[in-house]
Design an enzyme around this catalytic site. Structure first.
Site: not given
Ligand SMILES: Cc1ncc(COP(=O)(O)O)c(C=O)c1O
Length: 315
Positions: A70, A167, A200
């Site tokens: 990720r 991210k 989320e």
């Protein structure tokens, strides 16, 4: 005198920063006063950087490869060149963990665009930075697990998908959501997208167990791919037929979500915690449910015993 000032910075917030690697310092330091970045690194003044967080569990690093996957995806989407190859990052992360001497804790690591200007694109010839922090992790109250959490739909807009799946060090919406919830006397917020589907939470995913016994998780195309959620979904598929009737990754309309039997908060730091109230209305019977506990135990076992996902720390 400057170091004394740096040391005094956290006098009112006793910190648990145990070891810090910086490519810019050329090694690992353990004095928090030396855990610094140059102000003109674009990660500081433009937010041009990415990060990820993994856990040290019982002297091993859990699921680091998933977190590195990720991390590198985020770097690529952010057009950040890698400061060193992946294998070297893995080795530096393990070595910094070893220097901390801690057998339980958190590991956060960053890639920065590097110093050299106050402009927008990285300065010509800027050297990307790599940083690794071994720290005490985010601590949550026990009551989150025994009594459950209370959340609200945030009034802040969800990030557009590209930014939600990356991210990056741009967490302003996530920070504002937490502040808003705190001011309302609640534990956290939930993003809802423009189509009315559940997104989320601030630094955690959410999932639901329906009255039909199916575990449902929002699709990952407009939220962060939580490493904990992805692993938990895999583990949950193994208990379909016993604990669950099914596992689905689907768009979840808010009305359907509110009618769930259980609502779960999932992430590396929180693990699996029950949400018992959303927008002042109870979820299910308003008490922590059995699936939250069962899935937390399933994940806990994997974190301690999932030998294919545990990396040794060279203490
Ligand atoms: C926005 C956001 N969603 C979800 C998560 C959960 O991801 P993970 O399970 O990898 O901790 C995080 C934390 O990394 C996050 O920052």
């Amino acid at each position: 005198e400057i170091v004394a000032h740096l040391r005094a910075l956290r006098a009112r917030q006793p910190v648990r920063y145990w070891a810090f690697y910086s490519s810019q310092l050329g090694g690992i330091v353990t004095d928090p006063a030396l855990m610094v970045l140059p102000f003109d690194d674009h990660i500081v003044h433009r937010g041009h950087g990415v990060f990820d967080t993994a856990a040290i569990v019982n002297g091993k690093i859990y699921d680091l490869e998933a977190h590195l996957d990720r991390f590198l995806r985020s770097a690529n989407l952010s057009r950040l060149p890698l400061p060193c190859p992946r294998a070297e990052m893995r080795e530096i992360i393990a070595r910094t963990a070893a220097v901390s001497e801690k057998r339980d804790g958190s590991i956060r690591y960053w890639i920065s665009a590097g110093p050299g200007s106050l402009g927008l694109p990285p300065a010509a010839g800027a050297e990307p930075g790599f940083f690794v922090m071994i720290f005490g992790g985010l601590a949550y109250p026990d009551s989150w697990y025994t009594d459950g959490l209370r959340v609200m739909t945030t009034t802040y807009p969800i990030k557009p998908p590209l930014y939600a799946v990356t991210k990056s060090t741009n967490y302003l919406p996530n920070v504002l959501m937490q502040l808003e919830a705190q001011e309302a006397g609640l534990d956290n917020g939930v993003f809802v997208d423009e189509a009315g589907h559940v997104g989320e939470s601030s630094n955690m995913n959410v999932a639901f167990v329906g009255e039909d016994g199916v575990l449902r998780h929002p699709k990952f195309d407009h939220i962060l791919s939580g490493c904990t959620s992805l692993r938990l979904l895999e583990l949950a598929r193994g208990v379909v037929g016993s604990l669950l009737r099914g596992v689905e990754v689907v768009d979840i309309p808010v009305a359907q979500a509110r009618a769930s039997r259980e609502m779960l908060l999932i992430g590396s730091s929180v693990k699996v915690a029950p949400i018992v109230e959303w927008d002042r209305k109870p979820i299910g019977d308003g008490r922590p449910g059995p699936l939250a506990r069962a899935l937390r135990e399933l994940l806990g076992r994997d974190m301690h015993e999932g030998t294919d996902r545990l990396i040794d720390v060279p203490y």
